[in-house]
Design an enzyme around this catalytic site. Sequence first.
Site, PDB file in Angstrom:
ATOM      1  N   ARG A 296      -6.118  -0.367  -1.084  1.00  0.00           N
ATOM      2  CA  ARG A 296      -5.178   0.742  -1.225  1.00  0.00           C
ATOM      3  C   ARG A 296      -4.586   0.778  -2.626  1.00  0.00           C
ATOM      4  NH1 ARG A 296      -0.685   1.006   3.375  1.00  0.00           N
ATOM      5  NH2 ARG A 296       0.224  -0.655   2.120  1.00  0.00           N
TER       6      ARG A 296
ATOM      7  N   LYS B  56       0.508   4.695  -2.781  1.00  0.00           N
ATOM      8  CA  LYS B  56       1.787   3.989  -2.784  1.00  0.00           C
ATOM      9  C   LYS B  56       2.378   3.993  -4.193  1.00  0.00           C
ATOM     10  CE  LYS B  56       3.554   0.384   0.195  1.00  0.00           C
ATOM     11  NZ  LYS B  56       4.077   1.202   1.307  1.00  0.00           N
TER      12      LYS B  56
HETATM   13  C1  LIG Z   1       4.023   1.390   2.676  1.00  0.00           C
HETATM   14  C2  LIG Z   1       4.244   2.652   3.416  1.00  0.00           C
HETATM   15  C3  LIG Z   1       4.030   2.766   4.807  1.00  0.00           C
HETATM   16  C4  LIG Z   1       3.659   1.586   5.665  1.00  0.00           C
HETATM   17  O1  LIG Z   1       2.421   1.040   5.348  1.00  0.00           O
HETATM   18  P1  LIG Z   1       2.019  -0.431   5.838  1.00  0.00           P
HETATM   19  O2  LIG Z   1       0.704  -0.665   5.175  1.00  0.00           O
HETATM   20  O3  LIG Z   1       1.915  -0.389   7.306  1.00  0.00           O
HETATM   21  O4  LIG Z   1       3.091  -1.346   5.375  1.00  0.00           O
HETATM   22  C5  LIG Z   1       4.198   4.003   5.393  1.00  0.00           C
HETATM   23  N1  LIG Z   1       4.582   5.088   4.679  1.00  0.00           N
HETATM   24  C6  LIG Z   1       4.821   5.020   3.355  1.00  0.00           C
HETATM   25  C7  LIG Z   1       5.242   6.234   2.636  1.00  0.00           C
HETATM   26  C8  LIG Z   1       4.653   3.805   2.681  1.00  0.00           C
HETATM   27  O5  LIG Z   1       4.905   3.757   1.374  1.00  0.00           O
END
Ligand SMILES: *Cc1c(COP(=O)(O)O)cnc(C)c1O
Length: 343
Positions: free
Chosen positions: A84, A186
């Site tokens: 990711r 992210k």
């Molecule tokens: C990090 C994040 C999540 C959760 O992702 P995980 O991989 O389950 O920790 C969900 N929504 C957003 C906007 C995020 O930044």
Amino acid sequence: MKMEKKNIDWANLSFGYMPTDLRFVANYKDGKWDEGTLTGEATVQMSECAGVLQYSQSCFEGLKAYTTEDGRIVMFRPDLNGERMENSCKRLEMPVFPKEKFIKAVEAVVKANEAWVPPYGSGATLYIRPFMFASGPVIGVKPSDEYQMRIFCTPVGPYFKGGAKPITIRVCDFDRAAPNGTGHIKAGLNYAMSLHAIVDAHKAGFDENMYLDAVTRTKVEETGGANFIFVTKDGKVVTPKSNSILPSITRRSLMYVAKEVLGLEAEEREIDFEEVKDFAECGLCGTAAVISPVGKINDHGKEICFPSGMEKMGPVIQKLYDTLTGIQMGRITPPEGWIYEIK
Ligand SMILES: *Cc1c(COP(=O)(O)O)cnc(C)c1O
């Protein structure tokens, strides 16, 4: 040799930052990454004109290390975090830090901070934060020439002290992400623009914001930092499908658990906000809390109250939660490749 644990009141830790002994740092310069190293230096010094400071060129990841019931230290699906982060870098014109190197670096950080990994049964875990930012100076708008990749870790307490009580969320009038924007990566910038909405929600007495799709405002997207899962009245697990949702590793894992471990029907599809009032259970998923149950949704004064109520998780969400945390803590046999043991 077993390392002596730090003298920390593990059960009463908050979800906050506590600098540990060592973190990983690598620098990108002249078109390549250096070897990277572990350092005790917890502060960063850089140009006042760094790309991250001027134009917010940065992205991050979040994952955890756990002590299992039999005393091993493990991470949950770090390959997916590495993958990711590669995608985040590509979308932000940042140099990819290859996922194989990512996993090795994360492992090195956890190993170097073994004394900070909370013991099994304490409720606490080691939160790991990989992040990358543009460190080179940029004044005309363009990608920076220099970047820094860092990975630190910090012990964190149980996200919900005394168990997960259902929360109340509101339908938000601000947008989190646009179609073809950056909602699916992210990026730090996704969080910067959500801060006003969350402060405003808290002022109004709500725990979180439910964002709807920015174009039609009829479909469920996610909250500022967690994906939705719902359970229908006939016991099917559903989660919204959209290109502007961040692909949560927790959510993807829960959907797999629902289908392959618990034998439930599980489907990722577009979800109309109109349907939500007919669902039986609702939860928010992410690494920090695994699942936060939602008891109530407020849509501009109109309330949707889930039959699971405000006292405890609904039965299906509870089962999903118990199964996934059981896998993470080594009590349940994991699907192939889900648990990465630190040796
Ligand atoms: C990090 C994040 C999540 C959760 O992702 P995980 O991989 O389950 O920790 C969900 N929504 C957003 C906007 C995020 O930044």
